[in-house]
Scaffold this motif. Sequence first.
Motif, PDB file in Angstrom:
ATOM      1  N   UNK A  45       0.841  -1.182  -0.052  1.00 41.52           N
ATOM      2  CA  UNK A  45      -0.152  -0.051  -0.147  1.00 41.52           C
ATOM      3  C   UNK A  45       1.056   1.352  -0.023  1.00 41.52           C
ATOM      4  N   UNK A  46       0.300   2.217  -0.337  1.00 41.82           N
ATOM      5  CA  UNK A  46       0.954   3.628  -0.127  1.00 41.82           C
ATOM      6  C   UNK A  46       1.576   4.060   1.085  1.00 41.82           C
ATOM      7  N   UNK A  59      11.664  12.209  -3.563  1.00 38.37           N
ATOM      8  CA  UNK A  59      10.994  13.457  -3.910  1.00 38.37           C
ATOM      9  C   UNK A  59       9.339  13.240  -4.175  1.00 38.37           C
ATOM     10  N   UNK A  60       9.223  13.889  -5.431  1.00 39.90           N
ATOM     11  CA  UNK A  60       7.846  13.755  -5.787  1.00 39.90           C
ATOM     12  C   UNK A  60       7.361  12.670  -6.915  1.00 39.90           C
ATOM     13  N   UNK A  61       8.423  11.964  -7.027  1.00 38.66           N
ATOM     14  CA  UNK A  61       8.263  10.860  -8.213  1.00 38.66           C
ATOM     15  C   UNK A  61       7.224  10.054  -7.879  1.00 38.66           C
ATOM     16  N   UNK A  62       6.156   9.579  -8.683  1.00 40.50           N
ATOM     17  CA  UNK A  62       5.124   8.588  -8.449  1.00 40.50           C
ATOM     18  C   UNK A  62       5.709   7.418  -7.789  1.00 40.50           C
ATOM     19  N   UNK A  63       4.603   6.735  -7.245  1.00 41.03           N
ATOM     20  CA  UNK A  63       4.730   5.411  -6.683  1.00 41.03           C
ATOM     21  C   UNK A  63       3.539   4.517  -7.387  1.00 41.03           C
ATOM     22  N   UNK A  64       4.003   3.281  -7.878  1.00 44.49           N
ATOM     23  CA  UNK A  64       3.025   2.326  -8.145  1.00 44.49           C
ATOM     24  C   UNK A  64       2.650   1.401  -7.120  1.00 44.49           C
ATOM     25  N   UNK A  65       1.379   1.428  -6.608  1.00 45.46           N
ATOM     26  CA  UNK A  65       0.802   0.754  -5.473  1.00 45.46           C
ATOM     27  C   UNK A  65       0.013  -0.360  -5.691  1.00 45.46           C
ATOM     28  N   UNK A  66      -0.056  -1.160  -4.641  1.00 42.57           N
ATOM     29  CA  UNK A  66      -1.111  -2.363  -4.853  1.00 42.57           C
ATOM     30  C   UNK A  66      -1.054  -3.183  -5.958  1.00 42.57           C
ATOM     31  N   UNK A  67       0.049  -3.539  -6.552  1.00 42.69           N
ATOM     32  CA  UNK A  67       0.207  -4.549  -7.456  1.00 42.69           C
ATOM     33  C   UNK A  67      -0.265  -3.690  -8.830  1.00 42.69           C
ATOM     34  N   UNK A  68      -0.132  -2.418  -8.977  1.00 46.39           N
ATOM     35  CA  UNK A  68      -0.635  -1.576 -10.231  1.00 46.39           C
ATOM     36  C   UNK A  68      -1.953  -1.303 -10.254  1.00 46.39           C
ATOM     37  N   UNK A  69      -2.796  -1.313  -9.040  1.00 44.14           N
ATOM     38  CA  UNK A  69      -4.194  -0.798  -9.156  1.00 44.14           C
ATOM     39  C   UNK A  69      -4.226   0.590  -9.512  1.00 44.14           C
ATOM     40  N   UNK A  71      -1.152   4.692  -9.575  1.00 46.68           N
ATOM     41  CA  UNK A  71      -0.181   5.311  -9.158  1.00 46.68           C
ATOM     42  C   UNK A  71      -0.554   6.549  -8.267  1.00 46.68           C
ATOM     43  N   UNK A  72       0.165   6.631  -7.414  1.00 44.37           N
ATOM     44  CA  UNK A  72       0.178   7.838  -6.485  1.00 44.37           C
ATOM     45  C   UNK A  72       1.286   8.799  -6.556  1.00 44.37           C
ATOM     46  N   UNK A  73       1.063  10.158  -6.216  1.00 40.78           N
ATOM     47  CA  UNK A  73       2.187  11.033  -5.636  1.00 40.78           C
ATOM     48  C   UNK A  73       2.309  11.398  -4.286  1.00 40.78           C
ATOM     49  N   UNK A  74       3.418  11.023  -3.676  1.00 43.54           N
ATOM     50  CA  UNK A  74       3.463  11.172  -2.210  1.00 43.54           C
ATOM     51  C   UNK A  74       3.258  12.800  -1.825  1.00 43.54           C
ATOM     52  N   UNK A  75       2.065  12.722  -0.865  1.00 45.96           N
ATOM     53  CA  UNK A  75       1.536  13.696  -0.075  1.00 45.96           C
ATOM     54  C   UNK A  75       0.217  14.087  -1.003  1.00 45.96           C
ATOM     55  N   UNK A  76      -0.090  13.649  -2.152  1.00 47.77           N
ATOM     56  CA  UNK A  76      -1.327  14.156  -3.001  1.00 47.77           C
ATOM     57  C   UNK A  76      -2.244  12.824  -2.879  1.00 47.77           C
ATOM     58  N   UNK A  77      -3.357  12.868  -2.428  1.00 48.57           N
ATOM     59  CA  UNK A  77      -4.126  11.836  -2.281  1.00 48.57           C
ATOM     60  C   UNK A  77      -3.784  10.240  -1.733  1.00 48.57           C
ATOM     61  N   UNK A  78      -2.611  10.481  -1.158  1.00 45.03           N
ATOM     62  CA  UNK A  78      -2.031   9.547  -0.292  1.00 45.03           C
ATOM     63  C   UNK A  78      -3.201   8.539   0.642  1.00 45.03           C
ATOM     64  N   UNK A  79      -4.198   9.329   0.917  1.00 48.19           N
ATOM     65  CA  UNK A  79      -5.099   8.719   2.027  1.00 48.19           C
ATOM     66  C   UNK A  79      -6.634   8.825   1.641  1.00 48.19           C
ATOM     67  N   UNK A  80      -6.596   8.636   0.257  1.00 49.95           N
ATOM     68  CA  UNK A  80      -7.895   8.804  -0.593  1.00 49.95           C
ATOM     69  C   UNK A  80      -8.417   7.483  -0.471  1.00 49.95           C
ATOM     70  N   UNK A  81      -9.290   6.988   0.474  1.00 55.61           N
ATOM     71  CA  UNK A  81      -9.614   5.408   0.322  1.00 55.61           C
ATOM     72  C   UNK A  81     -11.064   5.174  -0.279  1.00 55.61           C
ATOM     73  N   UNK A  82     -11.641   6.159  -1.199  1.00 59.72           N
ATOM     74  CA  UNK A  82     -12.836   6.024  -1.679  1.00 59.72           C
ATOM     75  C   UNK A  82     -13.050   4.836  -2.681  1.00 59.72           C
ATOM     76  N   UNK A  83     -11.855   4.548  -3.483  1.00 53.08           N
ATOM     77  CA  UNK A  83     -11.997   3.358  -4.182  1.00 53.08           C
ATOM     78  C   UNK A  83     -12.153   2.173  -3.532  1.00 53.08           C
TER      79      UNK A  83
END
Length: 263
Positions: A45-46, A59-69, A71-83
């Motif tokens: 997870x993120x 830095x602000x390079x994106x992360x591919x999380x949860x096996x590719x479900x 991509x998130x950018x650190x600090x931006x929507x890291x905690x959005x659990x709506x999906x």
Amino acid sequence: MRLIVFTDLDGTLLDHGDYSYSAAMPALQALQAQEIPLILASSKTAAEIAPLHAELGLGDWPIIVENGAQRVTPGANMHDRSAYERLRRVLFELPTELRASYRGFGDMTDQEVAEITGLPPEGARLARLRNFTEPGVWSGDEAGLTAFLAALDTRGVAARRGGRFLTLSFGGTKAQQMAGIMVDLGRDTAIALGDAPNDTEMLETADYGVIIRNDHGQGIPALPGETTGTIIRSEAPGPAGWNACVLTLLDRLGYSKRADRHG
């Protein structure tokens, strides 16, 4: 050539036993010196990846999380659990007899996840902070599983069977996220590194794939790219193999010469 590197974590950049990346430091420093983006791509997870991302100074390079479900950018929507919440609603809307044999992380406590994964308690807590996917355990028979998966499919939910878990999501793969990130960052040449079968698509999508030796799992079978030289295998496992192969590819692609010219 505008190079970018995508890497799996456990057993690849991180040592299987102690989760250290120290053996990969020369290559990590070489990437940093050349300002080549390093994109972490994992089933984690993120919340699990963020501390490592910060520690590596990415830095602000994106992360591919949860096996590719996603991509998130650190600090931006890291905690959005709506999906994830929408995914859980789909599960609860299924007839009870269809979902009764499926138990996801959202149905478990931190302690239960720790016991089933072998993670320490804090690691289990972070693993349960899911944004996009729901890993779980199926305890029913194959006929029930077939009906369960069919019902999910009609609702737009995909399922991926791994060694231990049946993971539900609204789709997305590491390879798909790679393509989007390359467009976003204006990169045209990719190196990808991984050690397990779920990394295969990522390795085959990249211009240069690296199969990291895996002494603790089933590993990756022979791939077509190995005969053409677009996919190579490391001699050493984990970060030591990661280090050697990244440095070899940087040299092959002329980045070592660039570093010499600017030294």
